[in-house]
Design a protein around this motif. Structure first.
Motif, PDB file in Angstrom:
ATOM      1  N   HIS A  16      13.084 -39.681 -16.312  1.00 27.54           N
ATOM      2  CA  HIS A  16      13.822 -40.388 -15.259  1.00 27.54           C
ATOM      3  C   HIS A  16      14.201 -39.417 -14.137  1.00 27.54           C
ATOM      4  CE1 HIS A  16      13.915 -43.775 -17.958  1.00 27.54           C
ATOM      5  NE2 HIS A  16      14.518 -43.059 -18.883  1.00 27.54           N
TER       6      HIS A  16
ATOM      7  N   THR B 102      11.407 -34.325 -16.470  1.00 25.96           N
ATOM      8  CA  THR B 102      11.998 -35.366 -17.304  1.00 25.96           C
ATOM      9  C   THR B 102      11.530 -36.757 -16.882  1.00 25.96           C
ATOM     10  OG1 THR B 102      14.088 -36.069 -18.323  1.00 25.96           O
ATOM     11  CG2 THR B 102      14.086 -35.780 -15.928  1.00 25.96           C
TER      12      THR B 102
ATOM     13  N   GLU C 204      20.904 -38.497 -16.631  1.00 27.82           N
ATOM     14  CA  GLU C 204      19.880 -39.478 -16.982  1.00 27.82           C
ATOM     15  C   GLU C 204      20.441 -40.889 -17.098  1.00 27.82           C
ATOM     16  OE1 GLU C 204      16.387 -39.403 -20.296  1.00 27.82           O
ATOM     17  OE2 GLU C 204      18.414 -39.040 -21.051  1.00 27.82           O
TER      18      GLU C 204
ATOM     19  N   VAL D  45      17.805 -38.753 -12.209  1.00 25.40           N
ATOM     20  CA  VAL D  45      18.483 -37.487 -12.489  1.00 25.40           C
ATOM     21  C   VAL D  45      18.761 -36.727 -11.203  1.00 25.40           C
ATOM     22  CG1 VAL D  45      18.141 -35.191 -13.500  1.00 25.40           C
ATOM     23  CG2 VAL D  45      17.666 -37.244 -14.852  1.00 25.40           C
TER      24      VAL D  45
END
Length: 455
Positions: free
Chosen positions: A319, A317, A286, A323
């Motif tokens: 981002h 998630t 991240e 990622v």
């Protein structure tokens, strides 16, 4: 060694391309292991050096004018002097969200307790009658602490830099963080609030390699504002340009380590929980598209299950794109090993910034690791804990430098000064040995400096 990209769990268009390095069935030297484990490709420190050399030269020659030009070029802000007004620090603290303030205060408290326990004791050894040698730990006079900006905000890095410096007894502390266009050319207000919480009033809106150069060489005063005095030690994490600048000024000032883009390695066996392994790999991915996430395991079944979890969790998630890019890069992947012994050898060759141990008898395995910035033991010690509230420090060596560098700690800001105090009789007792050794080294004046005291 076999390297492949494999991910049968989901379509290529959406899958994380988490590659495999297969070391099984091979007896590899340390050099071969170091070459085999995943590493970032493309831009290297050598590639960045030329640009950083120019930035350092510009700051040394142009002072605050050059810093203003660099702020406009890299950060898009107009700047006349980078010193943050004290009123801005106070306002940032006053406006800080209560839950964030509480979290920062708890992190500071834990970091202080750990740092206070790190200070080494002074020693005095009597080698004979009248022959005393002591070692005293003395703090450096002034330090420059760097807190990165970029894709995330790092008030936790303020704590990690400042707390051990204070515990060491440093009297003069300056902090720099990149100027932010959306905050009127000042660093992010949460970073300013964290500095205010710790009593740091000398804060500069300077980013990147130029901040390291300003700390190392100092900047003369102008009509726009006061001088930035040079420091003795520079610490703090950053990107490849910050790490390169620290390397280039090392010797002019001390540095903690060349802390670049973050990395995590997880040593796991068939007992590990795939969802936890995946979550922890993602937590570091991240940070940056160039972040490294590496799983070292002897279990093909675990590797396959982790891949499935990576696809599922990465899609959910915030981002996700960042990622996926980090997990699919050459710096990330699964390293398949024959068993625990080869796994430990691979960990030591990789020398991870963060190393998690998720195996049977994890504490015993952790005790066998030689090279790591920090080791996180078992299912309930994720790297995120160390990033914020473990009490440990998250400014750690990267890119294999954990083989010879330590994480930021109180001793980073201390010097060991040896004090020699011999009487006449004590010197006489060893004078013959000194004369013999000075003659053997063809440095007779060394011996004369002793014998003249008895003539």
């Amino acid at each position: 060694m076999t390297i492949s990209s494999e991910n049968p769990a989901s379509p290529a268009a959406t899958a994380v391309d988490f590659r495999t390095v297969d070391l099984r069935g091979q007896s590899l030297t340390l050099a071969a292991l170091r070459a085999a484990v995943p590493r970032a490709q493309g831009q290297t420190v050598a590639d960045a050096e030329e640009k950083v050399h120019h930035i350092i030269a510009a700051v040394r020659q142009g002072g605050f004018v050059a810093l203003g030009e660099l702020a406009q070029r890299f950060d898009g802000v107009v700047q006349y002097h980078p010193l943050v007004p004290r009123e801005a620090l106070a306002s940032a603290l006053e406006a800080l969200e209560p839950s964030v303030r509480g979290a920062l205060e708890e992190s500071i408290s834990r970091a202080r307790r750990f740092a206070d326990g790190q200070r080494p004791r002074n020693i005095e050894v009597q080698l004979g009658d009248g022959a005393v040698v002591a070692q005293n730990w003395v703090p450096v006079a002034r330090v420059g602490l760097y807190v990165p900006g970029g894709l995330a905000v790092y008030p936790s890095s303020v704590i990690m830099n400042v707390v051990p410096a204070l515990a060491a007894g440093v009297q003069s502390i300056a902090l720099a963080s990149p100027p932010q266009k959306e905050f009127g050319g000042l660093p992010h207000p949460t970073i300013l609030a964290a500095a205010a919480l710790l009593g740091i009033t000398e804060v500069y809106a300077i980013g990147g390699a130029q901040a390291i150069a300003a700390f190392a060489y100092g900047v003369a005063a102008t009509e726009a504002g006061p001088a930035l005095e040079p420091v003795d030690v520079v610490t703090g994490p950053g990107n490849i340009f910050v790490a390169t600048a620290k390397r280039l000024v090392k010797g002019v000032v001390g540095i903690d380590s060349e802390a670049g883009t973050t990395e995590i390695a997880i040593l796991a066996d068939s007992t590990a929980q795939p969802r936890l392994v995946a979550a922890d790999l993602i937590s570091q991915a991240e940070h940056d598209p160039k972040a490294a996430s590496v799983l070292i395991t002897d279990s093909e079944a675990l590797a396959a299950a982790v891949r499935t979890e990576l696809d599922r969790q990465a899609a959910a998630t915030k981002h996700s794109a960042r990622v996926r890019e980090a997990l699919s890069g050459p710096q990330s992947g699964v390293v398949l090993v024959d068993g625990l012994e080869q796994g430990i050898a691979a960990c030591d060759a990789y020398a991870a910034e963060h190393l998690e141990i998720m195996t049977r008898d994890a504490p015993a395995v952790a005790a066998r690791i030689r090279n790591a910035g920090a080791i996180f033991v078992g299912d309930y010690s994720p790297v995120s804990l160390g990033d914020y509230c473990a009490g440990s420090n998250h400014v750690l060596p990267t890119s294999g430098t954990a083989a010879f560098s330590s994480g930021l700690n109180v001793t980073t800001f201390l010097r060991a000064i040896q004090v020699v105090n011999y009487s006449r009789d004590a010197l006489a007792e060893v004078s013959g040995h000194i004369v013999s050794l000075s003659g053997a080294e063809d440095l007779p004046a060394h011996g004369d400096a002793v014998t003249i005291r008895f003539s």
